[in-house]
Design a protein around this motif. Structure first.
Motif, PDB file in Angstrom:
ATOM      1  N   GLU A   1      51.142  51.769  46.516  1.00  0.00           N
ATOM      2  CA  GLU A   1      50.684  50.797  47.521  1.00  0.00           C
ATOM      3  C   GLU A   1      51.293  51.138  48.880  1.00  0.00           C
ATOM      4  OE1 GLU A   1      48.660  47.867  47.921  1.00  0.00           O
ATOM      5  OE2 GLU A   1      49.489  48.219  49.922  1.00  0.00           O
ATOM      6  N   LYS A   2      50.452  51.140  49.908  1.00  0.00           N
ATOM      7  CA  LYS A   2      50.978  51.555  51.221  1.00  0.00           C
ATOM      8  C   LYS A   2      51.807  50.469  51.903  1.00  0.00           C
ATOM      9  CE  LYS A   2      46.660  50.809  53.830  1.00  0.00           C
ATOM     10  NZ  LYS A   2      46.938  49.560  54.531  1.00  0.00           N
ATOM     11  N   ASN A   3      51.585  49.217  51.548  1.00  0.00           N
ATOM     12  CA  ASN A   3      52.338  48.128  52.191  1.00  0.00           C
ATOM     13  C   ASN A   3      53.646  47.851  51.446  1.00  0.00           C
ATOM     14  OD1 ASN A   3      50.525  47.553  54.295  1.00  0.00           O
ATOM     15  ND2 ASN A   3      49.183  46.462  52.890  1.00  0.00           N
TER      16      ASN A   3
ATOM     17  N   SER B   1      43.099  40.535  49.937  1.00  0.00           N
ATOM     18  CA  SER B   1      43.377  39.547  48.882  1.00  0.00           C
ATOM     19  C   SER B   1      44.145  38.332  49.405  1.00  0.00           C
ATOM     20  CB  SER B   1      44.143  40.199  47.730  1.00  0.00           C
ATOM     21  OG  SER B   1      43.292  41.130  47.101  1.00  0.00           O
TER      22      SER B   1
ATOM     23  N   ASN C   1      41.357  35.524  52.875  1.00  0.00           N
ATOM     24  CA  ASN C   1      40.037  35.082  52.405  1.00  0.00           C
ATOM     25  C   ASN C   1      40.006  33.562  52.326  1.00  0.00           C
ATOM     26  OD1 ASN C   1      41.151  34.341  49.799  1.00  0.00           O
ATOM     27  ND2 ASN C   1      41.297  36.531  49.415  1.00  0.00           N
ATOM     28  N   SER C   2      39.005  33.014  51.623  1.00  0.00           N
ATOM     29  CA  SER C   2      38.862  31.549  51.574  1.00  0.00           C
ATOM     30  C   SER C   2      39.540  30.915  50.362  1.00  0.00           C
ATOM     31  CB  SER C   2      37.379  31.151  51.560  1.00  0.00           C
ATOM     32  OG  SER C   2      36.733  31.541  52.735  1.00  0.00           O
TER      33      SER C   2
ATOM     34  N   VAL D   1      38.639  30.824  47.315  1.00  0.00           N
ATOM     35  CA  VAL D   1      37.683  30.096  46.462  1.00  0.00           C
ATOM     36  C   VAL D   1      37.416  30.870  45.173  1.00  0.00           C
ATOM     37  CG1 VAL D   1      35.320  29.192  46.301  1.00  0.00           C
ATOM     38  CG2 VAL D   1      36.534  29.130  48.482  1.00  0.00           C
TER      39      VAL D   1
ATOM     40  N   VAL E   1      48.838  56.697  49.884  1.00  0.00           N
ATOM     41  CA  VAL E   1      48.291  57.921  49.278  1.00  0.00           C
ATOM     42  C   VAL E   1      47.640  58.742  50.385  1.00  0.00           C
ATOM     43  CG1 VAL E   1      46.564  58.810  47.656  1.00  0.00           C
ATOM     44  CG2 VAL E   1      47.939  56.806  47.047  1.00  0.00           C
TER      45      VAL E   1
ATOM     46  N   TYR F   1      38.415  32.812  60.962  1.00  0.00           N
ATOM     47  CA  TYR F   1      38.638  31.399  60.621  1.00  0.00           C
ATOM     48  C   TYR F   1      39.313  30.676  61.780  1.00  0.00           C
ATOM     49  CZ  TYR F   1      38.048  32.788  55.693  1.00  0.00           C
ATOM     50  OH  TYR F   1      37.567  33.272  54.505  1.00  0.00           O
TER      51      TYR F   1
ATOM     52  N   ILE G   1      34.431  46.115  47.478  1.00  0.00           N
ATOM     53  CA  ILE G   1      34.877  44.918  46.740  1.00  0.00           C
ATOM     54  C   ILE G   1      35.122  43.798  47.754  1.00  0.00           C
ATOM     55  CG2 ILE G   1      36.457  43.997  45.008  1.00  0.00           C
ATOM     56  CD1 ILE G   1      34.718  46.362  44.016  1.00  0.00           C
ATOM     57  N   GLU G   2      34.024  43.213  48.167  1.00  0.00           N
ATOM     58  CA  GLU G   2      34.079  42.085  49.115  1.00  0.00           C
ATOM     59  C   GLU G   2      33.946  40.794  48.311  1.00  0.00           C
ATOM     60  OE1 GLU G   2      30.656  41.163  51.190  1.00  0.00           O
ATOM     61  OE2 GLU G   2      29.329  42.390  50.012  1.00  0.00           O
TER      62      GLU G   2
ATOM     63  N   GLY H   1      35.229  39.029  45.304  1.00  0.00           N
ATOM     64  CA  GLY H   1      36.157  39.929  44.621  1.00  0.00           C
ATOM     65  C   GLY H   1      37.402  39.246  44.081  1.00  0.00           C
ATOM     66  N   LEU H   2      37.857  38.194  44.765  1.00  0.00           N
ATOM     67  CA  LEU H   2      39.033  37.472  44.257  1.00  0.00           C
ATOM     68  C   LEU H   2      38.662  36.797  42.932  1.00  0.00           C
ATOM     69  CD1 LEU H   2      41.959  36.464  44.992  1.00  0.00           C
ATOM     70  CD2 LEU H   2      40.851  34.422  45.894  1.00  0.00           C
ATOM     71  N   THR H   3      37.522  36.126  42.941  1.00  0.00           N
ATOM     72  CA  THR H   3      37.020  35.458  41.735  1.00  0.00           C
ATOM     73  C   THR H   3      36.833  36.456  40.602  1.00  0.00           C
ATOM     74  OG1 THR H   3      35.762  33.995  43.177  1.00  0.00           O
ATOM     75  CG2 THR H   3      35.089  34.056  40.866  1.00  0.00           C
TER      76      THR H   3
END
Ligand SMILES: Cc1cc2nc3c(=O)[nH]c(=O)nc-3n(C[C@H](O)[C@H](O)[C@H](O)COP(=O)(O)OP(=O)(O)OC[C@H]3O[C@@H](n4cnc5c(N)ncnc54)[C@H](O)[C@@H]3O)c2cc1C
Length: 350
Positions: free
Chosen positions: A14-16, A24, A27-28, A30, A159, A211, A327-328, A331-333
């Motif tokens: 992971e870069k962060n 992730s 987003n909303s 939901v 990466v 938002y 993966i928009e 995608g969380l759901t």
């Protein structure tokens, strides 16, 4: 993956410095029903299954989650301006609900008020099985579960190269070289770039969603998710009221095609558009009640023919290289169902 493939060493690069610092988190929050998605799409299938998995995961792990339900409504103004368009959009929703066997309730203007006394709309549908979560807590819990299952995380490691070398991939970051028997590219906004490192060509485009936050004194006006009816083919589900577990209330996101995948704040869309979207349903919300909050960016697979879908493909079989592109939302759901789908595609190869 750690559960599906016991005995395999799983490494996340992971870069962060922390997990879930990009889309992730932005987003909303939901957990959708899948009703908005095109018939037969991966988005529809994975959102429906993913919603069940996420709700179960949250409840079993003591994570906060709230079944607010979602109202999709036709504001009076737009119903008068475009009666045929709104009728068609509402009919499509009704057909989708029937086909997907999603329980919905049809609402006239009076019934809408029973659910949300401060919403003014001509009609709409109420979908009970829609939830809100705290996306950051969800990601944090998934991360700690993965650590408990002996998944190794290498943070602060972008990466920069992927080279096939005698039956494995050598995955390079500025400070690491990992020999991987299989690669799953889940790099979100950068997934096309990571795929390109392995010689695979994906065309993506980026749609920013911004938002605004409603002032604390008015945040209690709306308790449920309230979305506008949108016509099919729209790049988003529409600017909606997005209440959070914390009690805060946001309005958004819009959908703006942008050139940069990392520019979250430059050239913000004026508050007027958000005020209009909010006040068409709830006139008590005034321009001065809205303040800039944040934005997220959706990666979409370029597709001029139809609504873009998730692209989840095992592009190279040996050694396996699997790409998750575009993966928009939702995608969380769909996330846990996406993981199962990846396991299904990879399983026979590992
Ligand atoms: C405005 C907006 C609203 C949304 N609302 C909802 C919603 O309410 N419900 C819903 O279900 N979905 C929603 N979504 C969609 C959802 O947020 C995403 O589909 C999901 O978060 C994508 O997760 P991901 O893991 O693919 O990407 P990310 O969360 O972006 O994770 C990808 C990770 O890859 C890392 N990475 C990238 N490149 C490299 C590299 N070279 N090396 C190492 N690491 C790298 C990144 O740092 C990042 O941590 C929304 C999206 C947006 C933009």
């Amino acid at each position: 993956m750690a559960i599906a493939f016991p005995g395999k060493q799983i490494v996340v690069v992971e870069k962060n410095p922390l997990p879930g610092q990009e889309t992730s988190r932005l987003n909303s929050n939901v957990i959708h029903s899948g009703l908005h998605e095109s018939s037969g799409s991966l988005k529809e299938r994975l959102a429906r299954h993913g919603s069940r998995l996420i709700v179960e995961y949250a409840l079993n792990n003591g994570l906060e989650i709230n079944k607010t339900g979602m109202i999709i409504a036709v504001p009076w103004k737009s119903a008068f301006a475009d009666p045929i368009g709104k009728y068609e959009a509402a009919t499509l929703l009704r057909q989708n609900a029937k086909r997907q066997k999603i329980n919905v309730e049809f609402l006239n203007w009076r019934n809408i008020k029973k659910y949300e006394p401060n919403i003014k709309a001509m009609c709409g549908v109420f979908i009970p099985n829609v939830w809100i979560v705290d996306a950051e807590s969800l990601v944090a819990k998934m991360h700690s579960d993965a650590v408990c299952k002996n998944v190794d995380f290498y943070f602060d490691n972008a990466v920069v190269g992927i080279d096939p070398k005698s039956g494995v991939y050598e995955v390079s970051t500025p400070s690491l070289k990992i020999q991987a028997g299989a690669v799953v590219n889940a790099a979100g906004l950068y997934a096309d770039k990571v795929a390109a490192m392995a010689g695979l060509n994906y065309q993506t485009e980026f749609w920013r969603g911004e938002y605004y936050e409603v002032s604390a004194s008015k945040a209690g006006l709306i308790r449920r998710l309230v979305y506008p009816v949108i016509s099919s083919g729209s790049p988003s589900k529409g600017i909606h009221f997005s209440p959070r577990l914390s009690g805060r209330l946001f309005i958004g996101p819009n959908a703006r095609l942008v050139l940069s995948r990392s520019d979250y704040n430059e050239d913000k869309t004026s508050v007027n558009m958000f005020h209009e979207a909010a006040s068409q349903f709830c006139p008590q919300i005034k321009l001065e009640d809205l303040g800039w909050a944040y934005s997220g960016i959706r990666p979409k697979v370029k597709n001029w023919q139809s609504n873009s879908d998730f692209s989840i493909k095992l592009d190279i079989g040996d050694p396996p290289f699997l790409n998750l592109i575009g993966i928009e939302s939702p995608g969380l759901t769909a996330s846990m169902a996406i993981a199962e789908y990846v396991e299904e595609l990879l399983g026979p190869r590992l």
